[in-house]
Design a protein around this motif. Structure first.
Motif, PDB file in Angstrom:
ATOM      1  N   ALA B 101      41.979  40.740  52.746  1.00  0.00           N
ATOM      2  CA  ALA B 101      42.966  41.018  51.301  1.00  0.00           C
ATOM      3  C   ALA B 101      43.751  39.211  50.996  1.00  0.00           C
ATOM      4  O   ALA B 101      43.964  38.720  50.881  1.00  0.00           O
ATOM      5  CB  ALA B 101      43.864  42.098  51.128  1.00  0.00           C
ATOM      6  N   ARG B 102      44.421  39.480  52.503  1.00  0.00           N
ATOM      7  CA  ARG B 102      45.581  37.721  52.865  1.00  0.00           C
ATOM      8  C   ARG B 102      44.544  36.876  52.493  1.00  0.00           C
ATOM      9  O   ARG B 102      45.460  36.124  52.037  1.00  0.00           O
ATOM     10  CB  ARG B 102      46.421  38.279  54.042  1.00  0.00           C
ATOM     11  N   THR B 103      43.215  36.678  52.897  1.00  0.00           N
ATOM     12  CA  THR B 103      42.873  35.555  53.034  1.00  0.00           C
ATOM     13  C   THR B 103      42.367  34.835  51.180  1.00  0.00           C
ATOM     14  O   THR B 103      42.813  34.207  50.709  1.00  0.00           O
ATOM     15  CB  THR B 103      41.436  35.642  53.187  1.00  0.00           C
ATOM     16  N   MET B 104      42.157  36.091  50.694  1.00  0.00           N
ATOM     17  CA  MET B 104      41.797  36.370  49.283  1.00  0.00           C
ATOM     18  C   MET B 104      43.148  36.276  48.294  1.00  0.00           C
ATOM     19  O   MET B 104      43.336  35.285  47.042  1.00  0.00           O
ATOM     20  CB  MET B 104      41.031  37.816  48.650  1.00  0.00           C
ATOM     21  N   VAL B 105      44.526  36.497  48.731  1.00  0.00           N
ATOM     22  CA  VAL B 105      45.223  36.492  48.141  1.00  0.00           C
ATOM     23  C   VAL B 105      46.435  35.466  47.726  1.00  0.00           C
ATOM     24  O   VAL B 105      46.309  34.302  46.850  1.00  0.00           O
ATOM     25  CB  VAL B 105      46.465  37.725  47.892  1.00  0.00           C
ATOM     26  N   ARG B 106      45.818  34.077  49.051  1.00  0.00           N
ATOM     27  CA  ARG B 106      46.442  33.067  49.138  1.00  0.00           C
ATOM     28  C   ARG B 106      45.152  32.480  48.692  1.00  0.00           C
ATOM     29  O   ARG B 106      46.085  31.474  47.412  1.00  0.00           O
ATOM     30  CB  ARG B 106      46.031  32.431  50.753  1.00  0.00           C
ATOM     31  N   GLN B 107      44.453  32.841  48.658  1.00  0.00           N
ATOM     32  CA  GLN B 107      42.801  31.657  47.306  1.00  0.00           C
ATOM     33  C   GLN B 107      43.671  32.236  46.227  1.00  0.00           C
ATOM     34  O   GLN B 107      43.378  31.038  45.901  1.00  0.00           O
ATOM     35  CB  GLN B 107      41.512  32.180  48.054  1.00  0.00           C
ATOM     36  N   LEU B 108      43.586  33.266  45.809  1.00  0.00           N
ATOM     37  CA  LEU B 108      44.130  32.942  44.457  1.00  0.00           C
ATOM     38  C   LEU B 108      45.524  32.448  43.883  1.00  0.00           C
ATOM     39  O   LEU B 108      45.447  31.430  42.997  1.00  0.00           O
ATOM     40  CB  LEU B 108      44.219  34.483  43.945  1.00  0.00           C
ATOM     41  N   PHE B 109      46.525  31.900  44.804  1.00  0.00           N
ATOM     42  CA  PHE B 109      47.751  32.065  44.563  1.00  0.00           C
ATOM     43  C   PHE B 109      47.408  30.817  44.749  1.00  0.00           C
ATOM     44  O   PHE B 109      48.049  30.131  43.799  1.00  0.00           O
ATOM     45  CB  PHE B 109      48.448  32.530  45.808  1.00  0.00           C
ATOM     46  N   THR B 167      50.560  44.536  50.183  1.00  0.00           N
ATOM     47  CA  THR B 167      51.008  44.094  50.849  1.00  0.00           C
ATOM     48  C   THR B 167      51.057  42.330  51.150  1.00  0.00           C
ATOM     49  O   THR B 167      52.445  41.456  51.209  1.00  0.00           O
ATOM     50  CB  THR B 167      50.592  44.407  52.720  1.00  0.00           C
ATOM     51  N   ALA B 168      49.816  41.924  51.112  1.00  0.00           N
ATOM     52  CA  ALA B 168      49.527  40.392  50.966  1.00  0.00           C
ATOM     53  C   ALA B 168      50.247  39.947  50.437  1.00  0.00           C
ATOM     54  O   ALA B 168      51.338  38.093  50.365  1.00  0.00           O
ATOM     55  CB  ALA B 168      48.081  40.278  50.924  1.00  0.00           C
ATOM     56  N   VAL B 169      50.859  40.581  49.067  1.00  0.00           N
ATOM     57  CA  VAL B 169      51.263  40.082  47.494  1.00  0.00           C
ATOM     58  C   VAL B 169      52.585  39.679  47.987  1.00  0.00           C
ATOM     59  O   VAL B 169      53.079  38.132  47.583  1.00  0.00           O
ATOM     60  CB  VAL B 169      50.777  40.432  46.644  1.00  0.00           C
ATOM     61  N   ASP B 170      52.889  40.537  48.686  1.00  0.00           N
ATOM     62  CA  ASP B 170      54.329  40.566  48.580  1.00  0.00           C
ATOM     63  C   ASP B 170      54.600  39.705  49.606  1.00  0.00           C
ATOM     64  O   ASP B 170      56.025  39.363  49.577  1.00  0.00           O
ATOM     65  CB  ASP B 170      55.240  41.996  49.237  1.00  0.00           C
ATOM     66  N   ASP B 171      53.938  39.209  50.598  1.00  0.00           N
ATOM     67  CA  ASP B 171      54.428  39.063  51.752  1.00  0.00           C
ATOM     68  C   ASP B 171      54.866  37.272  51.446  1.00  0.00           C
ATOM     69  O   ASP B 171      55.126  36.094  51.454  1.00  0.00           O
ATOM     70  CB  ASP B 171      53.583  38.823  52.740  1.00  0.00           C
ATOM     71  N   LEU B 172      53.190  36.649  50.668  1.00  0.00           N
ATOM     72  CA  LEU B 172      52.932  35.380  50.481  1.00  0.00           C
ATOM     73  C   LEU B 172      53.604  35.000  49.037  1.00  0.00           C
ATOM     74  O   LEU B 172      53.401  33.480  48.903  1.00  0.00           O
ATOM     75  CB  LEU B 172      51.073  35.315  50.246  1.00  0.00           C
ATOM     76  N   TRP B 173      53.916  35.812  48.595  1.00  0.00           N
ATOM     77  CA  TRP B 173      54.704  35.312  47.586  1.00  0.00           C
ATOM     78  C   TRP B 173      55.385  34.655  47.104  1.00  0.00           C
ATOM     79  O   TRP B 173      55.922  33.438  46.611  1.00  0.00           O
ATOM     80  CB  TRP B 173      55.838  36.610  46.163  1.00  0.00           C
TER      81      TRP B 173
END
Lengths: 167, 258
Positions: B101-109, B167-173
């Motif tokens: 999920a974290r990898t995909m959120v980073r990728q989306l952003f 959690t990934a969205v919150d952390d990487l924002w």
């Protein structure tokens, strides 16, 4: 009288025809001319200069294609050939010849859809099965065995197949 | 013995190009770390494919940076022989993969940004950057579609996948603001028509990202404090570790080739 073989135009044609026989190492039924990867061949001071363009930025076949062109030209007696990679204008699947599309289909790879229009974020695509021709197909994976392909499945004949990504 | 780092004459255009090259290389390297570890085979291939696209973009950008600099550096020296403080990538892209999920959120952003950015750069007055943009734009568009579909699947999936994605969205924002930061050197390039002002892309980026995040039943944080420093070489502790892996062969056996 100069024979055509030794005129620049004759040399250029011969060099083009030679370079055009090189096939894509990943899709050996397609030549680089079918693909539109072979951009230009020029003769400068008797030296052959070939221009090719990558399909995808990271396409690992480019080094091999370069080497194959150099070897093919050398076999035909050309010396000191130069192969350059050009980026502009950017390659698109629209450059693939009709002959190339037919060869792809016969090889079992669905050819790219014409006119690479931008798709909606969650868009639906229609790709015909290269085996049975049915339009009742579904995507299995947006990314396939090489950068230029996606993996699909035909719901009619149940065969999986590669689709040459529209790009 | 280990080989020393090179020095780079960072004129505004060299620095500008290096920043984009570093973005592509570092994210490409992070994605390649998934090779053999992704949750399913199709994703293993997808992540490796995207890594390859990014590596290709990085090579073109490094080659151009070296050509503009004209000091005898090349794509390999720029990638392998600069130290962590000389790297100019966004902090977002060096963040560890974490879970899928974290990898995909980073990728989306990032790909939501890269898609807009490269499309705008196709109009650059610099012919090489415009050509690189034309290829990169199509690739980023494809990457964006891939990550968007995954974010929806994860966010609107199980309780577990939803929690992890949130959690990934919150952390990487806090790392997203840096994409829209510029300095004086870059501003001069905008005025010359060579580069585009990323600040002008922010509202469109936010539209795309909030659309996907909303569809995924996730929420964007309201906290707007943003971390920065990557563009100037001030990195998180993660980049040094990444580079030690990426550069170990060239540092240990200088000039080694396949």
């Amino acid at each position: 009288m100069v024979s055509t073989v030794f005129s620049d135009a004759g040399l250029r044609q011969h060099a083009w025809d030679t370079a055009a026989t090189v096939v894509d190492p990943e899709i050996p039924v397609l030549t680089i001319a079918d693909l539109g990867v072979l951009r230009d061949v020029a003769i400068n001071d008797g030296q052959v200069e070939v221009e090719i363009t990558p399909t995808y930025s990271g396409c690992p076949a480019m080094n091999m294609i370069t080497l194959e062109i150099e070897m093919a030209l050398e076999r035909e007696g050309f010396r000191n050939t130069k192969v350059r990679t050009v980026l502009s204008p950017a390659w698109t699947t629209d450059w693939m010849s009709e002959d190339g599309r037919r060869k792809l289909r016969e090889y079992g790879i669905a050819p790219p859809q014409a006119a690479g229009s931008r798709r909606a974020l969650f868009g639906v695509q229609q790709v015909a099965c290269p085996q049975c021709g049915s339009g009742d197909t579904e995507v299995l994976s947006e990314f396939g065995s090489t950068s230029c392909k996606a993996l699909w499945r035909c719901k009619s004949c149940r065969e999986p197949f590669d689709y040459f990504k529209c790009h | 013995m280990a080989v020393a780092s090179i020095t780079v004459s960072e004129t505004p255009l060299v620095l500008y190009t290096l920043r984009r090259a570093d973005d592509a290389l570092i994210l490409g390297h992070r994605l390649s770390e998934w090779c053999g570890h992704a949750p399913i085979l199709e994703e293993d291939m997808a992540l490796a494919n995207m890594a390859l696209d990014l590596l290709g973009q990085a090579r073109e950008l490094y080659s151009y940076a070296a050509e503009v600099e004209g000091k005898g550096n090349d794509e390999d020296k720029l990638a392998y022989l600069r130290d962590v403080r000389q790297y100019r990538n966004l902090l977002l892209l060096e963040q560890p993969n974490g879970d899928f999920a974290r990898t995909m959120v980073r990728q989306l952003f990032y790909s939501a940004f890269a898609d807009l950015y490269w499309r705008a750069m196709m109009k650059s007055s610099d012919a090489t950057l415009a050509a690189i943009a034309a290829k990169s734009e199509k690739e980023s568009d494809y990457h964006l579609r891939h990550s968007s579909e995954w974010i929806v699947r994860l966010g609107d999936g199980t309780e577990e996948s939803h929690a992890r994605a949130q959690t990934a969205v919150d952390d990487l924002w806090a790392f997203t603001g840096e994409m829209f930061e510029v300095d004086a050197g870059e501003r001069a390039l905008f005025n010359a028509g060579i580069a585009v002002d990323p600040a002008g892309l922010r509202s469109q980026w936010l539209d795309t990202v909030s659309g996907v995040v909303g569809e995924a039943t996730l929420v964007l944080p309201s906290n707007d404090w943003m971390q920065q420093g990557g563009r100037d070489g001030r990195h998180s502790e993660h980049l040094g570790h990444l580079l030690s892996e990426l550069q170990s062969m060239q540092r240990t056996f200088p000039g080694v080739a396949w």
